[in-house]
Scaffold this active site. Structure first.
Site, PDB file in Angstrom:
ATOM      1  N   ALA A 175      15.411  10.700  -1.770  1.00 31.02           N
ATOM      2  CA  ALA A 175      16.603  10.605  -0.924  1.00 31.02           C
ATOM      3  C   ALA A 175      17.506   9.450  -1.354  1.00 31.02           C
ATOM      4  CB  ALA A 175      16.184  10.456   0.541  1.00 31.02           C
ATOM      5  N   ASP A 181       2.812  -0.451  11.675  1.00 33.91           N
ATOM      6  CA  ASP A 181       2.807  -1.767  12.331  1.00 33.91           C
ATOM      7  C   ASP A 181       4.118  -2.537  12.113  1.00 33.91           C
ATOM      8  OD1 ASP A 181       2.440  -2.053   9.622  1.00 33.91           O
ATOM      9  OD2 ASP A 181       0.937  -3.620   9.769  1.00 33.91           O
ATOM     10  N   ASP A 199       0.218   2.251   8.350  1.00 34.28           N
ATOM     11  CA  ASP A 199      -0.263   1.478   9.510  1.00 34.28           C
ATOM     12  C   ASP A 199       0.642   1.574  10.745  1.00 34.28           C
ATOM     13  OD1 ASP A 199      -2.269   0.647   7.800  1.00 34.28           O
ATOM     14  OD2 ASP A 199      -1.278  -1.241   7.299  1.00 34.28           O
ATOM     15  N   THR A 250       4.553   2.653   5.338  1.00 32.07           N
ATOM     16  CA  THR A 250       3.148   2.222   5.417  1.00 32.07           C
ATOM     17  C   THR A 250       2.430   3.152   6.378  1.00 32.07           C
ATOM     18  OG1 THR A 250       1.638   0.567   6.382  1.00 32.07           O
ATOM     19  CG2 THR A 250       3.931   0.422   7.078  1.00 32.07           C
ATOM     20  N   ARG A 290      -5.125  -1.929   9.178  1.00 32.47           N
ATOM     21  CA  ARG A 290      -5.086  -3.401   9.052  1.00 32.47           C
ATOM     22  C   ARG A 290      -5.312  -4.057  10.415  1.00 32.47           C
ATOM     23  NH1 ARG A 290      -3.374  -6.220   4.534  1.00 32.47           N
ATOM     24  NH2 ARG A 290      -2.447  -4.389   3.616  1.00 32.47           N
ATOM     25  N   ASP A 326       5.538  -4.935   5.766  1.00 37.60           N
ATOM     26  CA  ASP A 326       6.053  -6.273   6.081  1.00 37.60           C
ATOM     27  C   ASP A 326       6.004  -7.236   4.898  1.00 37.60           C
ATOM     28  OD1 ASP A 326       3.309  -6.341   6.216  1.00 37.60           O
ATOM     29  OD2 ASP A 326       3.206  -7.524   8.047  1.00 37.60           O
ATOM     30  N   GLY A 348       0.842  -1.200   0.000  1.00 36.73           N
ATOM     31  CA  GLY A 348       0.000   0.000   0.000  1.00 36.73           C
ATOM     32  C   GLY A 348       0.876   1.248   0.000  1.00 36.73           C
ATOM     33  N   ARG A 374       0.890  -5.109  -5.075  1.00 26.54           N
ATOM     34  CA  ARG A 374       1.130  -6.278  -4.219  1.00 26.54           C
ATOM     35  C   ARG A 374       1.245  -7.443  -5.194  1.00 26.54           C
ATOM     36  NH1 ARG A 374      -0.698  -3.975   0.814  1.00 26.54           N
ATOM     37  NH2 ARG A 374      -2.535  -2.698   0.579  1.00 26.54           N
TER      38      ARG A 374
HETATM   39  O1  F6P Z   1      -1.400  -1.317   4.629  1.00 31.77           O
HETATM   40  C1  F6P Z   1      -1.980  -0.110   4.261  1.00 31.77           C
HETATM   41  C2  F6P Z   1      -3.461  -0.269   4.095  1.00 31.77           C
HETATM   42  O2  F6P Z   1      -4.000   0.984   3.717  1.00 31.77           O
HETATM   43  C3  F6P Z   1      -4.217  -0.831   5.302  1.00 31.77           C
HETATM   44  O3  F6P Z   1      -4.447   0.144   6.284  1.00 31.77           O
HETATM   45  C4  F6P Z   1      -5.462  -1.372   4.656  1.00 31.77           C
HETATM   46  O4  F6P Z   1      -6.004  -2.417   5.416  1.00 31.77           O
HETATM   47  C5  F6P Z   1      -4.978  -1.858   3.322  1.00 31.77           C
HETATM   48  O5  F6P Z   1      -3.742  -1.200   3.071  1.00 31.77           O
HETATM   49  C6  F6P Z   1      -5.913  -1.624   2.171  1.00 31.77           C
HETATM   50  O6  F6P Z   1      -5.387  -2.226   1.047  1.00 31.77           O
HETATM   51  P1  F6P Z   1      -5.864  -1.948  -0.438  1.00 31.77           P
HETATM   52  O7  F6P Z   1      -5.417  -0.590  -0.830  1.00 31.77           O
HETATM   53  O8  F6P Z   1      -5.205  -3.026  -1.224  1.00 31.77           O
HETATM   54  O9  F6P Z   1      -7.358  -2.036  -0.418  1.00 31.77           O
END
Ligand code: F6P
Length: 324
Positions: A22, A130, A128, A126, A172, A103, A11, A72
Site C-alpha cells: 500500500a 500493545d 502484540d 505487531t 510480550r 514501539d 518482530g 531489531r
Molecule cells: O513483539 C512480537 C513478539 O512476537 C512478542 O510477542 C514476543 O515476545 C517477541 O516478539 C519474540 O521476539 P523474537 O522473535 O525476537 O524472539
C-alpha cells in the site's frame, strides 16, 4: 516530498507485506518515488535498499512475513549508527520515511527524526496489539486466528485424554492475544500480565471445574504473565497441588507470527499505509497512524510511545461467566 523510503522493523507480523504494497502503490499513485530498506534500521545504516514501483509489490498482499525482512537493530541505538543512516538516506535522495513496526521502531524513528530532521510516519505492525493510538495493530487479528485454530486442535486431544493443557501464547508484556484467543477458544482460565489471578484462585477454579464435571480443560497463559516463573513451573505447581489432573504444556511460539494475513489485517494495513503516505505528502511528520472506532486517525509518535493501550478487563469477567 519527492522520494519516500520505507522499512519494516522489530518482530514481523502478518499484513506487513500488505502495508508495504500500500505504501508503494500510494507513492506510485501520487507520482512519488519509493525505496525500500532491508532489515529495518539495519538496512538504513548499511544503505541496503531497493527501488520499488507498483509492479515490485505484485502478489504480496496475501503473503505472511515481510519481503523487506526485519531486524531489531542495536547499532541504531547509537548516535553514530543513526548518523550513518541519515547520510545514506540523503545520498539516495530520500526525504521522508514510513516505518512499519512496534514501539521499538517508533522510539528509534522519533530520535532519528529529531536529530536529522527527516520526517517519519509510523505504521503499527505487531502481533502484540500493545500500541497506544490504535485499537488494532497489523498482524494481531491473524495471530489471534492462528492461536484459536491451534487451541481448537489442542482441545481435541485434551478431551480424548481427559487432560489439562496450559497453552502459552505471545504478547510480550500485554495480554491482548491471551485474553481474546482465550475467549474465542473457550478457555477455562486466562492468565494475563495486567491482572494477577494468584495461584490460589487458579487452583480453586480448576478444582471447581472438576467438581462441575469437566474432564478436560484449557488454560491460556500469556508469556508476560507473572503468576508462575514460567508456564512449565506453573503446570508443575498445579500437578503437585491437584494430582488428579494430567497436565501438559504447549508453547505456541513463532507460529503465531507467520501465515497468510486475515482479510481484516490486509484491509487495516492498506488503510493505515495509504494514510501514512498522504500525511507525508501533506507535510506532516512524526506521527503514527492508527484505527480508532473504525476511523483512520493519527497521533504524535510521542503520544503513541507515552500512552498505554489498556486491555478491556470486562473480558475477564465474561470469560469467568462463560467457563462456569
Ligand atoms: O513483539 C512480537 C513478539 O512476537 C512478542 O510477542 C514476543 O515476545 C517477541 O516478539 C519474540 O521476539 P523474537 O522473535 O525476537 O524472539
Amino acid at each position: 516530498v519527492k522520494k519516500i523510503g520505507l522499512m519494516t522493523s522489530g518482530g514481523d507480523s502478518p499484513g506487513m507485506n500488505a502495508a508495504i504494497r500500500a505504501v508503494v502503490r500510494t507513492c506510485a499513485y501520487y507520482h512519488v518515488e519509493c525505496v525500500g530498506y532491508y532489515r529495518g534500521f539495519q538496512g538504513m545504516i548499511a544503505g541496503d535498499s531497493i527501488p520499488l514501483n507498483a509492479r515490485s509489490v505484485r502478489n504480496i498482499v496475501n503473503q505472511g512475513g515481510t519481503i523487506l525482512q526485519s531486524a531489531r537493530s542495536k547499532d541504531f541505538l547509537t548516535e553514530e549508527g543513526r548518523k550513518k543512516a541519515a547520510e545514506n538516506l540523503r545520498n539516495e535522495g530520500v526525504d521522508a520515511m514510513v516505518l512499519i513496526g512496534g514501539d521499538g521502531t517508533f522510539r528509534g524513528g522519533q530520535v532519528f527524526s529529531k536529530e536529522h530532521k527527516i520526517p517519519v510516519i509510523g505504521v503499527p505492525g505487531t502481533i502484540d496489539n500493545d500500541i497506544f493510538g490504535t485499537h488494532y495493530t497489523i498482524g494481531y487479528d491473524t495471530a489471534l486466528n492462528t492461536v484459536v485454530e491451534a487451541i481448537d486442535k489442542i482441545r481435541d486431544t485434551a478431551s480424548s485424554h481427559n487432560r489439562l493443557f496450559f497453552v502459552e501464547v505471545m504478547g510480550r508484556d500485554a495480554g491482548f492475544i491471551a485474553l481474546n484467543s482465550g475467549i474465542g477458544a473457550g478457555a477455562e482460565e486466562i492468565l494475563i500480565p495486567e491482572e494477577d489471578l494468584g495461584m490460589d484462585r487458579l487452583l480453586d477454579s480448576l478444582e471447581r471445574s472438576r467438581r462441575a464435571g469437566k474432564t478436560s480443560s484449557i488454560v491460556v497463559v500469556s508469556e508476560g504473565d507473572k503468576i508462575g516463573k514460567n508456564v512449565f513451573e506453573l503446570a508443575d505447581y498445579v500437578k503437585e497441588n491437584l494430582p488428579y489432573y494430567d497436565a501438559r504444556v504447549t508453547v505456541l511460539g513463532h507460529i503465531q507470527r507467520g501465515g497468510r494475513p486475515s482479510c481484516f489485517d490486509r484491509v487495516l494495513a492498506s488503510r493505515l499505509s495509504v494514510k501514512a503516505v498522504e500525511l507525508l505528502l501533506d507535510g506532516k511528520k512524526n506521527l503514527m497512524v492508527g484505527m480508532m472506532n473504525n476511523e483512520i486517525e493519527s497521533c504524535s509518535l510521542d503520544q503513541a510511545l507515552k500512552g498505554k493501550h489498556n486491555i478491556n478487563k470486562d473480558l475477564l469477567r465474561i470469560s469467568e461467566i462463560l467457563s462456569t
